[in-house]
Write a protein that holds these residues in place. Structure first.
Motif, PDB file in Angstrom:
ATOM      1  N   LEU A 171       0.848  -1.188   0.000  1.00  0.00           N
ATOM      2  CA  LEU A 171       0.000   0.000   0.000  1.00  0.00           C
ATOM      3  C   LEU A 171       0.886   1.241   0.000  1.00  0.00           C
ATOM      4  O   LEU A 171       1.787   1.368   0.843  1.00  0.00           O
ATOM      5  CB  LEU A 171      -0.911   0.016   1.231  1.00  0.00           C
ATOM      6  N   TYR A 182     -11.836  -4.639   1.436  1.00  0.00           N
ATOM      7  CA  TYR A 182     -11.399  -4.799   2.830  1.00  0.00           C
ATOM      8  C   TYR A 182     -10.254  -3.830   3.104  1.00  0.00           C
ATOM      9  O   TYR A 182      -9.088  -4.223   3.245  1.00  0.00           O
ATOM     10  CB  TYR A 182     -10.973  -6.242   3.095  1.00  0.00           C
ATOM     11  N   TYR A 214      -6.868   4.334   9.716  1.00  0.00           N
ATOM     12  CA  TYR A 214      -6.612   4.577  11.128  1.00  0.00           C
ATOM     13  C   TYR A 214      -5.963   5.947  11.306  1.00  0.00           C
ATOM     14  O   TYR A 214      -5.213   6.396  10.443  1.00  0.00           O
ATOM     15  CB  TYR A 214      -5.664   3.521  11.716  1.00  0.00           C
ATOM     16  N   TYR A 251     -13.790   1.380   7.962  1.00  0.00           N
ATOM     17  CA  TYR A 251     -13.576  -0.005   7.562  1.00  0.00           C
ATOM     18  C   TYR A 251     -14.444  -0.288   6.351  1.00  0.00           C
ATOM     19  O   TYR A 251     -15.380   0.472   6.044  1.00  0.00           O
ATOM     20  CB  TYR A 251     -13.882  -0.977   8.712  1.00  0.00           C
ATOM     21  N   GLN A 265      -4.935   0.347   5.630  1.00  0.00           N
ATOM     22  CA  GLN A 265      -4.626  -1.056   5.884  1.00  0.00           C
ATOM     23  C   GLN A 265      -5.532  -1.912   5.025  1.00  0.00           C
ATOM     24  O   GLN A 265      -6.734  -1.634   4.923  1.00  0.00           O
ATOM     25  CB  GLN A 265      -4.884  -1.398   7.353  1.00  0.00           C
ATOM     26  N   TYR A 311      -7.040  -5.758   4.739  1.00  0.00           N
ATOM     27  CA  TYR A 311      -7.180  -6.954   5.566  1.00  0.00           C
ATOM     28  C   TYR A 311      -7.896  -8.062   4.791  1.00  0.00           C
ATOM     29  O   TYR A 311      -8.420  -9.001   5.378  1.00  0.00           O
ATOM     30  CB  TYR A 311      -7.918  -6.634   6.873  1.00  0.00           C
ATOM     31  N   SER A 346      -3.908 -12.205   3.214  1.00  0.00           N
ATOM     32  CA  SER A 346      -2.850 -12.402   4.191  1.00  0.00           C
ATOM     33  C   SER A 346      -1.481 -12.368   3.496  1.00  0.00           C
ATOM     34  O   SER A 346      -1.324 -12.944   2.420  1.00  0.00           O
ATOM     35  CB  SER A 346      -3.039 -13.758   4.877  1.00  0.00           C
ATOM     36  N   GLN A 356      -1.949  -9.172   6.277  1.00  0.00           N
ATOM     37  CA  GLN A 356      -2.493  -7.822   6.289  1.00  0.00           C
ATOM     38  C   GLN A 356      -1.329  -6.847   6.194  1.00  0.00           C
ATOM     39  O   GLN A 356      -0.260  -7.096   6.752  1.00  0.00           O
ATOM     40  CB  GLN A 356      -3.245  -7.590   7.601  1.00  0.00           C
ATOM     41  N   PHE A 385      -0.061  -2.481   5.856  1.00  0.00           N
ATOM     42  CA  PHE A 385      -0.379  -1.077   6.106  1.00  0.00           C
ATOM     43  C   PHE A 385       0.392  -0.191   5.128  1.00  0.00           C
ATOM     44  O   PHE A 385       1.489  -0.560   4.674  1.00  0.00           O
ATOM     45  CB  PHE A 385       0.032  -0.681   7.527  1.00  0.00           C
ATOM     46  N   GLY A 386      -0.170   0.979   4.856  1.00  0.00           N
ATOM     47  CA  GLY A 386       0.569   1.984   4.129  1.00  0.00           C
ATOM     48  C   GLY A 386       1.606   2.645   5.026  1.00  0.00           C
ATOM     49  O   GLY A 386       1.647   2.395   6.236  1.00  0.00           O
ATOM     50  N   ARG A 435       6.295   2.165   9.313  1.00  0.00           N
ATOM     51  CA  ARG A 435       4.886   1.840   9.216  1.00  0.00           C
ATOM     52  C   ARG A 435       4.519   0.714  10.176  1.00  0.00           C
ATOM     53  O   ARG A 435       5.385  -0.006  10.667  1.00  0.00           O
ATOM     54  CB  ARG A 435       4.523   1.470   7.784  1.00  0.00           C
ATOM     55  N   LEU A 436       3.239   0.558  10.418  1.00  0.00           N
ATOM     56  CA  LEU A 436       2.738  -0.554  11.221  1.00  0.00           C
ATOM     57  C   LEU A 436       2.988  -1.862  10.475  1.00  0.00           C
ATOM     58  O   LEU A 436       2.889  -1.921   9.239  1.00  0.00           O
ATOM     59  CB  LEU A 436       1.249  -0.355  11.473  1.00  0.00           C
ATOM     60  N   GLU A 437       3.307  -2.908  11.242  1.00  0.00           N
ATOM     61  CA  GLU A 437       3.685  -4.191  10.634  1.00  0.00           C
ATOM     62  C   GLU A 437       2.941  -5.313  11.349  1.00  0.00           C
ATOM     63  O   GLU A 437       3.136  -5.532  12.556  1.00  0.00           O
ATOM     64  CB  GLU A 437       5.196  -4.370  10.757  1.00  0.00           C
ATOM     65  N   TRP A 438       2.119  -6.050  10.612  1.00  0.00           N
ATOM     66  CA  TRP A 438       1.382  -7.164  11.200  1.00  0.00           C
ATOM     67  C   TRP A 438       2.316  -8.338  11.468  1.00  0.00           C
ATOM     68  O   TRP A 438       3.121  -8.719  10.609  1.00  0.00           O
ATOM     69  CB  TRP A 438       0.261  -7.599  10.266  1.00  0.00           C
ATOM     70  N   LYS A 456      -1.853 -17.777  13.387  1.00  0.00           N
ATOM     71  CA  LYS A 456      -1.321 -17.507  12.050  1.00  0.00           C
ATOM     72  C   LYS A 456      -0.201 -16.506  12.247  1.00  0.00           C
ATOM     73  O   LYS A 456      -0.338 -15.545  13.000  1.00  0.00           O
ATOM     74  CB  LYS A 456      -2.399 -16.925  11.146  1.00  0.00           C
ATOM     75  N   ASN A 512     -12.235  -8.581  11.589  1.00  0.00           N
ATOM     76  CA  ASN A 512     -11.637  -8.508  10.249  1.00  0.00           C
ATOM     77  C   ASN A 512     -10.635  -7.350  10.235  1.00  0.00           C
ATOM     78  O   ASN A 512      -9.460  -7.553  10.052  1.00  0.00           O
ATOM     79  CB  ASN A 512     -12.656  -8.337   9.129  1.00  0.00           C
ATOM     80  N   TYR A 513     -11.105  -6.142  10.475  1.00  0.00           N
ATOM     81  CA  TYR A 513     -10.182  -5.026  10.697  1.00  0.00           C
ATOM     82  C   TYR A 513      -9.817  -5.061  12.189  1.00  0.00           C
ATOM     83  O   TYR A 513     -10.120  -6.029  12.872  1.00  0.00           O
ATOM     84  CB  TYR A 513     -10.857  -3.708  10.292  1.00  0.00           C
ATOM     85  N   MET A 514      -9.189  -3.987  12.683  1.00  0.00           N
ATOM     86  CA  MET A 514      -8.730  -3.963  14.092  1.00  0.00           C
ATOM     87  C   MET A 514      -9.467  -2.835  14.797  1.00  0.00           C
ATOM     88  O   MET A 514      -9.107  -1.666  14.632  1.00  0.00           O
ATOM     89  CB  MET A 514      -7.219  -3.758  14.121  1.00  0.00           C
TER      90      MET A 514
END
Lengths: 108, 116
Positions: free
Chosen positions: A4, A33, A37, A50, A90, A92, A95, A97, A99-100, B44-47, B59, B101-103
């Motif tokens: 992203l 999806y 944020y 969302y 983001q 979602y 998989s 997930q 983020f930009g 950036r945020l990282e899952w 997972k 699904n989202y947070m």
């Protein structure tokens, strides 16, 4: 993984002005999806949008989201002082997930 | 109200492990999954990972596979994230977030500093 890319990196605006933030995906985001944020310094992210366009609970209606496929937009219709922050998109739907890198909205 | 309360800041040496907790309240714990997301300074945020609090299924991001373990204690309504073989690049704020699904709800974050 889906990358992203947000633009611009920084947006310098005055209170009362309109902010338009872009999020582009490297491949189509399934079922829209896509979430947005808001993050302020020293705080956790807060969910705004969302499903690309649905506002989260207690989010003011000056925040709106649009888009589908690979191009998404977050619009803040009239900036309030508390809206100056960093915004992340983001996806979602696929998989992992992802983020930009964020857009900083700063006071001009 | 829905809350996720995380454990306090940690300082660890390279090569060590860290275990961060996330205690949930205000909702049926086993009805939701929880994510772990990290944010290194200026990044950036990282899952990282996800756990189904009901059945314990997990997972993991391929990037962290083999180094991260997510567990849960249903009686304590708490999820744990353990990261091993720490290196300086693991210095970050680690967040837990509830999955819808989202947070939709996030913890305040736990700062992990890796330094010799």
């Amino acid at each position: 993984e889906i990358v992203l890319t947000q633009s611009p990196g920084t947006l310098s605006l005055s209170p009362g002005e309109r902010a338009t933030l872009s999020c582009r995906a490297s491949q189509s985001v399934s079922s829209s999806y896509l979430a947005w944020y808001q993050q302020k310094p020293g705080q956790a992210p807060r969910l705004l949008i969302y499903g690309a366009s649905s506002r989260a609970t207690d989010i003011p209606d000056r925040f709106s989201g649009s888009g589908s496929g690979t191009d998404f937009t977050l619009t803040i219709s009239r900036l309030e002082p508390e809206d100056f922050a960093v915004y992340y998109c983001q996806q979602y739907g696929t998989s992992p997930q992802t983020f930009g890198q964020g857009t900083r909205v700063e006071i001009k | 109200q829905v809350q996720l309360v995380q454990s306090g800041a940690e300082v660890q040496k390279p090569g060590a492990s860290v275990k961060v907790s996330c205690k949930a309240s205000g909702y049926i714990f086993t009805s939701y999954a929880l994510h772990w997301v990290r944010q290194a300074p200026g990044q950036r945020l990282e899952w990282m990972a996800w756990i189904n609090a009901g059945n314990g299924n997990t997972k993991y991001s391929q990037k962290f596979q083999g180094r991260v373990t997510i567990t849960r204690d249903t009686s304590a309504r708490t999820v744990y994230m353990e990261l091993s073989s720490l290196r300086s690049e693991d210095s970050a704020v680690y967040y837990c977030a509830r999955d819808t699904n989202y947070m939709d709800v996030w913890g305040k974050g736990t700062t992990v500093t890796v330094s010799s």
